[in-house]
Design a protein around this motif. Sequence first.
Motif, short mmCIF file in Angstrom:
data_model
loop_
_atom_site.label_atom_id
_atom_site.label_comp_id
_atom_site.label_asym_id
_atom_site.label_seq_id
_atom_site.Cartn_x
_atom_site.Cartn_y
_atom_site.Cartn_z
N PRO A 47 -0.10 -1.52 11.14
CA PRO A 47 -0.76 -0.36 11.73
C PRO A 47 -2.23 -0.65 11.99
O PRO A 47 -2.98 -0.96 11.09
N SER A 61 -4.68 -1.32 2.88
CA SER A 61 -5.90 -1.41 3.68
C SER A 61 -6.99 -0.60 3.01
O SER A 61 -6.72 0.28 2.21
N THR A 84 -4.35 -9.35 -1.87
CA THR A 84 -5.31 -10.44 -1.77
C THR A 84 -4.88 -11.64 -2.63
O THR A 84 -5.54 -12.67 -2.61
N LEU A 122 -10.07 2.00 4.34
CA LEU A 122 -10.24 2.80 5.56
C LEU A 122 -11.72 2.88 5.97
O LEU A 122 -12.60 2.32 5.34
N VAL A 138 -4.31 10.66 10.97
CA VAL A 138 -2.98 11.08 10.51
C VAL A 138 -3.10 12.35 9.68
O VAL A 138 -3.87 12.40 8.72
N GLY A 174 0.83 -1.22 0.00
CA GLY A 174 0.00 0.00 0.00
C GLY A 174 0.85 1.25 0.00
O GLY A 174 0.50 2.26 0.62
N GLN A 196 -1.54 7.46 1.86
CA GLN A 196 -1.15 8.65 2.63
C GLN A 196 0.14 8.40 3.42
O GLN A 196 1.05 9.22 3.41
N ILE A 197 0.21 7.27 4.11
CA ILE A 197 1.39 7.01 4.95
C ILE A 197 2.55 6.49 4.10
O ILE A 197 3.69 6.94 4.23
N GLY A 198 2.27 5.57 3.16
CA GLY A 198 3.35 4.99 2.35
C GLY A 198 4.11 6.02 1.55
O GLY A 198 5.34 5.92 1.40
N ARG A 247 -1.15 -1.85 -5.45
CA ARG A 247 -2.04 -2.62 -6.32
C ARG A 247 -2.07 -2.02 -7.72
O ARG A 247 -2.18 -2.70 -8.70
N TYR A 263 -14.52 -1.32 9.48
CA TYR A 263 -13.08 -1.04 9.56
C TYR A 263 -12.55 -1.41 10.95
O TYR A 263 -11.53 -2.11 11.08
N GLY A 323 -6.94 8.64 2.54
CA GLY A 323 -7.55 7.65 1.65
C GLY A 323 -8.98 7.25 1.98
O GLY A 323 -9.38 6.13 1.69
N LEU A 341 1.56 -5.08 -6.64
CA LEU A 341 1.21 -6.20 -5.76
C LEU A 341 -0.16 -5.99 -5.15
O LEU A 341 -0.39 -5.02 -4.41
N ASP A 342 -1.06 -6.91 -5.47
CA ASP A 342 -2.38 -6.94 -4.82
C ASP A 342 -2.27 -7.93 -3.66
O ASP A 342 -2.05 -9.13 -3.88
N1 LIG Z 1 -4.32 7.65 7.67
C1 LIG Z 1 -4.87 7.50 8.85
O1 LIG Z 1 -5.45 8.45 9.42
C2 LIG Z 1 -4.75 6.18 9.58
C3 LIG Z 1 -5.16 6.11 10.92
C4 LIG Z 1 -5.10 4.88 11.57
C5 LIG Z 1 -4.58 3.76 10.92
N2 LIG Z 1 -4.17 3.87 9.62
C6 LIG Z 1 -3.69 2.64 8.97
O2 LIG Z 1 -2.43 2.87 8.35
C7 LIG Z 1 -2.34 2.08 7.16
C8 LIG Z 1 -2.02 2.98 5.97
O3 LIG Z 1 -3.03 3.97 5.91
P1 LIG Z 1 -3.07 5.11 4.81
O4 LIG Z 1 -3.68 6.29 5.45
O5 LIG Z 1 -1.77 5.23 4.11
O6 LIG Z 1 -4.18 4.49 3.84
P2 LIG Z 1 -4.46 4.86 2.30
O7 LIG Z 1 -5.87 4.47 2.02
O8 LIG Z 1 -4.03 6.24 2.01
O9 LIG Z 1 -3.47 3.85 1.59
C9 LIG Z 1 -3.70 2.47 1.58
C10 LIG Z 1 -3.26 1.95 0.24
O10 LIG Z 1 -3.58 0.56 0.18
C11 LIG Z 1 -3.91 0.29 -1.17
N3 LIG Z 1 -4.66 -0.94 -1.29
C12 LIG Z 1 -5.98 -1.17 -1.10
N4 LIG Z 1 -6.27 -2.43 -1.39
C13 LIG Z 1 -5.14 -3.04 -1.76
C14 LIG Z 1 -4.80 -4.35 -2.18
N5 LIG Z 1 -5.73 -5.32 -2.31
N6 LIG Z 1 -3.50 -4.63 -2.47
C15 LIG Z 1 -2.56 -3.68 -2.38
N7 LIG Z 1 -2.82 -2.40 -2.01
C16 LIG Z 1 -4.10 -2.09 -1.71
C17 LIG Z 1 -4.72 1.50 -1.62
O11 LIG Z 1 -4.74 1.60 -3.03
C18 LIG Z 1 -3.97 2.63 -0.94
O12 LIG Z 1 -2.99 3.20 -1.80
C19 LIG Z 1 -3.68 1.35 7.01
O13 LIG Z 1 -3.56 0.06 7.56
C20 LIG Z 1 -4.61 2.17 7.86
O14 LIG Z 1 -5.68 1.40 8.36
C21 LIG Z 1 -4.25 5.05 8.94
#
Ligand SMILES: NC(=O)c1ccc[n+]([C@@H]2O[C@H](COP(=O)([O-])OP(=O)(O)OC[C@H]3O[C@@H](n4cnc5c(N)ncnc54)[C@H](O)[C@@H]3O)[C@@H](O)[C@H]2O)c1
Length: 317
Positions: free
Chosen positions: A116, A78, A56, A80, A173, A8, A12-14, A35, A143, A181, A53-54
């Motif tokens: 996370p 993930s 699933t 959200l 975050v 992922g 936002q975090i990656g 993905r 979620y 996201g 990479l997916d």
């Molecule tokens: N951003 C926040 O506020 C926050 C708060 C608490 C926890 N988290 C956790 O931190 C982690 C990262 O969060 P984020 O904010 O970067 O989320 P995001 O939604 O911005 O990024 C998640 C990425 O996962 C990708 N994804 C979805 N399905 C997929 C699949 N089948 N295979 C591969 N990639 C796939 C999406 O395309 C997306 O780019 C998550 O586990 C989230 O639950 C985030």
Amino acid sequence: MKKILVTGALGQIGTELVPYLRDKYGPENIIASSRRVKDGCEGITGGGPFELLDITNREAVRSVIKKHGVDSVYHLASMLSATGEDNPQALWDVNMNGLINILEEARQQSCSIFFPSSIAVFGPDSPKDKTPQDTVTRPTSIYGVSKISGELLCDYYHKKYGLDIRGLRYPGVISSAAMPGGGTTDYAVHIFYDAIKKGSYTCFLEENSSIDMIYMPDVLEGAVKLMEADPAKLQHRNAFNVSAITVTPKELAAEIKKHIPGFNIDYDIDPVRQAIADSWPNSLDDSAARREWGWDPQYDLKMMTEDMLRELGKKLQ
Ligand SMILES: NC(=O)c1ccc[n+]([C@@H]2O[C@H](COP(=O)([O-])OP(=O)(O)OC[C@H]3O[C@@H](n4cnc5c(N)ncnc54)[C@H](O)[C@@H]3O)[C@@H](O)[C@H]2O)c1
């Protein structure tokens, strides 16, 4: 030598974790994955190894881990909270079946994992203020259900197979590089864009909805600090409460107003996201993280606001 897979990675975090890890461990040792690819992510897809990479797809997870000799996975992929309510089955597939694929391949190929979790693991029955590390966790969003199930599964894999799995419960975050996201706390990022671009913001949560937040530099530092912590000192290992800023939309708007005096906020409540926010804690007790591995966030509301406005001011010029 560390070989780290980030799933992922374009979220936002990656988007900020990948460059942070590349700086720390060398670009050739960080395998970013997503993905699908989107425009504007060339810094991630081009700055070091990258794989489509997916998560699933178990075969694909196995093959990427094998190909690069991965020994550590930062598992960010993930769905959200807000987008999950639109499609709970899809969320379950990504958040649970995807996690099981990562856990199984990590078990068979001896990888450590960063997972996370979220304040979404708490629910209406959890104590609202300074919510403790160990307390009632009966979430009402899909979620939250997936995150608490994920935490338990991670604990199980550690206990049964000795897998080194560590994780944090992030609050909302806030960051400037990528848009959030589809979560319930997205307002705390959108408000900055609209403040700069339009001088006003219509918020989808009520003005006094208190939810904890954390600024991206603390997110990055916290993840790596936990993964490098002495395991002997970790009583919990997984699912640590972490927090830095306790704030409501009204208080965040007032802080922004100190820099943009004409800024105005109004409210158009989204009942789905408001119901989720109402079920979450007002604030978290993160003393276990502070005690066990030295969690020490640097950004409070004032510093975060100044930095967000500075960074977005440059980006939106
Ligand atoms: N951003 C926040 O506020 C926050 C708060 C608490 C926890 N988290 C956790 O931190 C982690 C990262 O969060 P984020 O904010 O970067 O989320 P995001 O939604 O911005 O990024 C998640 C990425 O996962 C990708 N994804 C979805 N399905 C997929 C699949 N089948 N295979 C591969 N990639 C796939 C999406 O395309 C997306 O780019 C998550 O586990 C989230 O639950 C985030």
